[in-house]
Design a protein around this motif. Structure first.
Motif: not given
Length: 284
Positions: A115-123, A188-201
């Motif tokens: 659960y601690a990992l799940d909590l950390l993942r979401s935060l 996973d957190a880093l891989a999810t964040m990186l696309p948010y730095r760029f526009f979809s095109d």
């Protein structure tokens, strides 16, 4: 009344009707401290009362709840995890909190608990820039030649200082027990964040050029005086990956190497190369 009350029996006065007719500030600053003091040895009743009052609590108050839960055994403290998590999401961008202590508490004593990992993942996760559409329109504006007005900023639940504290104080104890799981979570957190730095095109979404050599010049230490969410997460990710190699668990090392190769972002290539230089006998 609750500021002067001392007998624990008065806690029975706290009910839904009373809460609905009391300001949130009074609930957080007056009633909650009384509940914590009165139920210091009755966790079941404590959880029951927090479930009633949590909708009235502010950031200061939820930190009081977390602190109080640290006095109970981890298997009891974990019962408040969902309330704590939901309240943090509701409150929005936060400053310093007692969450790292809570994560450490529920994980150190319960090494098999995930659960601690799940909590950390979401935060530690990020959301897209809420001003994406506005910045998309600003890209073609004549006064934004260098992109200062259209720079996308992934949104974290915490401010930069609190985010660093969460990763530093919350991740390290977990890494000692679950090195691969923590490294995987941070990747996973880093891989999810990186696309948010760029526009979809953006071409970078295909090329994988994340410009991390600019915003995270060093993987092993902070580069700038000011804190940066992306740099903090990248360095925590690198540190966790190093721990996996230090454990010398060859199956997990192989899985971690494959995990880092799944994404074509530059930051993961840099992490792999740095690790190979530290552990040349395990390089592929």
């Amino acid at each position: 009344f609750f500021e002067r009350a001392q007998a624990p029996g008065w806690v029975d006065m706290v009910d839904s009707e009373m809460l609905n007719n009391t300001s949130d500030l009074v609930v957080s600053r007056v009633i909650l401290p009384f509940v914590i003091d009165s139920l210091a040895h009755d966790y079941s009743r404590f959880v029951e009362l927090i479930q009633q009052v949590h909708g009235h609590l502010d950031e200061w108050a939820i930190n009081k709840v977390i602190n109080a839960s640290l006095n109970f055994p981890p298997e009891q403290a974990i019962q408040l995890g969902q309330i704590i998590h939901n309240k943090m999401l509701e409150l929005g961008i936060l400053g310093r909190s007692t969450l790292p202590n809570y994560i450490t508490h529920i994980s150190t004593e319960l090494p098999e608990n995930t659960y601690a990992l799940d909590l950390l993942r979401s935060l530690i996760s990020f959301a897209p820039d809420p001003d994406y559409d506005k910045k998309q329109d600003a890209r073609n504006a004549p006064d934004d030649e260098f992109g200062f007005n259209s720079r996308l900023e992934p949104r974290s639940l915490f401010d930069a200082s609190a985010y660093e504290e969460l990763l530093d104080s919350g991740v390290k104890p977990l890494s000692a027990q679950h090195p691969f799981s923590v490294a995987e979570t941070l990747i996973d957190a880093l891989a999810t964040m990186l696309p948010y730095r760029f526009f979809s095109d953006a071409d970078e979404l295909i090329s994988g050029d994340d410009y991390s050599e600019v915003w995270c010049q060093r993987l092993d230490q902070q580069t700038y005086r000011h804190l940066d969410h992306e740099e903090t997460l990248s360095q925590a990710c690198f540190s966790a990956c190093v721990q996996v190699y230090e454990q010398n668990n060859l199956p997990e090392i192989d899985k971690l190497d494959l995990k880092l190769r799944e994404s074509n972002w530059l930051i993961f290539k840099r992490i792999r190369q740095y690790i190979y230089s530290k552990f040349p006998d395990k390089a592929k």
